[in-house]
Design an enzyme around this catalytic site. Structure first.
Site, mmCIF file in Angstrom:
data_model
loop_
_atom_site.group_PDB
_atom_site.id
_atom_site.type_symbol
_atom_site.label_atom_id
_atom_site.label_comp_id
_atom_site.label_asym_id
_atom_site.label_seq_id
_atom_site.Cartn_x
_atom_site.Cartn_y
_atom_site.Cartn_z
ATOM 1 N N LYS A 1 2.358 -18.397 -57.981
ATOM 2 C CA LYS A 1 3.166 -17.402 -57.078
ATOM 3 C C LYS A 1 3.536 -18.215 -55.950
ATOM 4 C CE LYS A 1 -0.922 -15.250 -57.912
ATOM 5 N NZ LYS A 1 -1.753 -14.343 -57.993
ATOM 6 N N ARG B 1 -7.351 -12.076 -68.395
ATOM 7 C CA ARG B 1 -8.420 -12.890 -68.177
ATOM 8 C C ARG B 1 -9.560 -11.963 -67.687
ATOM 9 N NH1 ARG B 1 -5.985 -16.204 -63.680
ATOM 10 N NH2 ARG B 1 -8.370 -16.951 -63.203
ATOM 11 N N HIS C 1 -1.748 -19.603 -48.383
ATOM 12 C CA HIS C 1 -2.672 -18.619 -49.110
ATOM 13 C C HIS C 1 -4.206 -18.889 -48.839
ATOM 14 C CE1 HIS C 1 -3.847 -16.476 -52.855
ATOM 15 N NE2 HIS C 1 -4.898 -17.304 -53.012
ATOM 16 N N SER D 1 -2.732 -19.993 -61.445
ATOM 17 C CA SER D 1 -2.372 -18.447 -61.050
ATOM 18 C C SER D 1 -2.219 -18.437 -59.765
ATOM 19 C CB SER D 1 -3.724 -17.577 -61.196
ATOM 20 O OG SER D 1 -3.591 -16.386 -60.732
ATOM 21 N N ASP E 1 2.078 -14.647 -64.489
ATOM 22 C CA ASP E 1 0.553 -14.477 -63.977
ATOM 23 C C ASP E 1 0.074 -13.011 -64.056
ATOM 24 O OD1 ASP E 1 -1.606 -15.509 -62.335
ATOM 25 O OD2 ASP E 1 -0.901 -14.103 -60.765
HETATM 26 N N1 URA Z 1 -6.359 -15.093 -57.032
HETATM 27 C C1 URA Z 1 -5.443 -15.379 -57.865
HETATM 28 O O1 URA Z 1 -4.406 -15.107 -57.477
HETATM 29 N N2 URA Z 1 -5.610 -15.687 -59.290
HETATM 30 C C2 URA Z 1 -6.751 -15.874 -59.661
HETATM 31 O O2 URA Z 1 -6.843 -16.472 -61.090
HETATM 32 C C3 URA Z 1 -7.742 -15.808 -58.989
HETATM 33 C C4 URA Z 1 -7.868 -15.256 -57.695
#
Ligand code: URA
Length: 432
Positions: A186, A167, A81, A182, A160
């Protein structure tokens, strides 16, 4: 009951996993209303979360939908990521490169929004490439060729998606534990045993200071390890665009150039890809350490093995693999114009967000989720910080669809570049 939990967090208390579940899963089921979850998120934002709460929140979100089961794959599984930035096309090279080296990788990516481009948008500039794969298709492809690069499945970590939207509307995005939960929800749902994180720092990144980036990296790693996944985070520079292209098909072109042993690649971009790959190989136990892993990554690029894996992946997902030999098969903009340096000296700044804004004005990105993008347009940034430059020498190349967008981008780019008379040291791409 929910107001008591909000009050507990508001007063600085620590919620249990069962209490976090009540809020988050209740929200996903539609039983807890937006306003209560919004109040709880603000309490989390202001009070912070303990490590135990952050891990619990992440695992609850990860378990809120489908989870990929990669246990039948007979190779080490890894997910990567990046926190995102300008010109970040790393996955396009890293995923096939790692697969060529024996790592199984089922990578899901997002679309671009705001100043960062999305890997899915970039991939879709390859004629025919299909980014919407089912979980079964992803698994079958990874079993067969070792990798896939597809869009984020909506059924993975649905909590999420819901929490992120809330948010976004309640000024609670910029909380390190909430961001970390968050991202990692994933990754956990993606099922890989190893997780590699590229945390970007600088003007073109989500985290603009090193201190915040270090905090985020530490939180991400503690979550991953806490959830039983081997996790490593790198801090890398995003104070200037990554590589030389910003724009979808242009970035695919640069990725292919990096994969092709017969073409030159951008030194900062290749250094980043090889460093990440080195850590990935070491993390998965396929190289004794990151330095050996890095040398292995270089060999996989030079031998053409990484390129062959990229071709296999493109073909498996319905794309035209001939693009690797004929880059002209990628979408091309009708207007390509060079932007000259206004003076001689040394490049002191190539402001990433300004370059991204120019690309956005050309149509390469989207401001709202529904906006369409133009795959062909974008900006080439031909100089890096530290490079000497002569007045009149091209510093940018603009790829535009229309005269008016070209003019707009040209005006924007005027403030992207700073040139000094005295030498400026180059900025390495690896920070820690
Ligand atoms: N990227 C994400 O996947 N979640 C966040 O909260 C911020 C950046």
């Amino acid at each position: 009951m929910i107001p008591l939990l909000i009050g507990k967090k508001r007063d600085g208390g620590e919620l249990t996993r069962a209490e976090i579940e009540q809020i988050v899963l209740g929200y996903v089921r539609g039983e807890v209303p937006d306003y209560q979850v919004a109040a709880w998120l603000m309490a989390c934002y202001l009070r912070g979360l303990t490590d135990a709460e952050t891990l619990a929140l992440t695992e609850v979100m990860a378990a809120s939908g489908d989870q990929l089961d990669l246990s039948t794959i007979g190779a080490p599984t890894l997910d990567k990521h990046s926190t995102g930035g300008v010109g970040d096309k790393t996955s396009l090279v890293l995923v096939p490169l790692l697969a060529a080296g024996g790592v199984a990788i089922a990578k899901m990516s997002g679309r671009g929004l705001g100043f960062t481009g999305g890997t899915v948008d970039k991939l879709e500039s390859i004629p025919g490439y299909r980014t919407e794969l089912t979980a079964q298709e992803m698994l079958a492809q990874v079993q067969r060729i070792g990798c896939c690069l597809a869009g984020q499945s909506a059924s993975l970590a649905p909590a999420d998606k819901l929490l992120y939207a809330l948010r976004d509307a309640t000024a609670t995005v910029e909380s390190i534990p909430l961001i970390a939960a968050s991202i990692m929800s994933k990754k956990l749902a993606g099922g890989a045993q190893h997780i590699l994180l590229d945390v970007k720092v600088g003007a073109g990144a989500f985290m603009t200071t090193r201190e915040r980036a270090e905090q985020l990296a530490g939180t991400l790693v503690r979550i991953g390890e806490g959830a039983g996944r081997r996790t490593h985070a790198m801090l890398t520079d995003m104070s200037q665009p990554l590589g030389y292209t910003v724009g979808n098909a242009l970035e695919v072109r640069e990725a292919i150039e990096t994969l092709r042993p017969d073409l030159p690649s951008h030194p900062r971009f290749e250094a980043l890809v090889c460093a990440l790959a080195g850590h990935a190989f070491a993390l998965c136990g396929l190289s004794p350490d990151a330095a050996e892993g890095q040398a292995r990554a270089q060999r996989l690029l030079q031998s053409g093995d990484a390129l062959n894996k990229f071709c296999q992946m493109v073909e498996a997902q319905g794309g035209d693999p001939r693009v690797v030999d004929d880059l002209n098969l990628l979408p091309r903009a009708p207007l390509v114009v060079e932007y000259p340096a206004p003076e001689s000296g040394y490049v002191a700044e190539v402001a990433p967000r300004t370059v991204a804004l120019a690309a956005l004005q050309l149509g390469a990105g989207r401001q709202k989720k529904e906006d369409a993008i133009d795959p062909a347009v974008g900006v080439e940034a031909l100089k890096c910080v530290g490079d000497p430059v002569q007045a009149g020498e091209p510093v940018f190349r603009i790829h535009a669809r229309t005269e008016s967008s070209l003019q707009q981008a040209r005006t924007t780019l005027q403030s992207a570049l700073r040139i000094l008379e005295t030498p400026v040291p180059p900025q390495g791409v690896l920070l820690a």
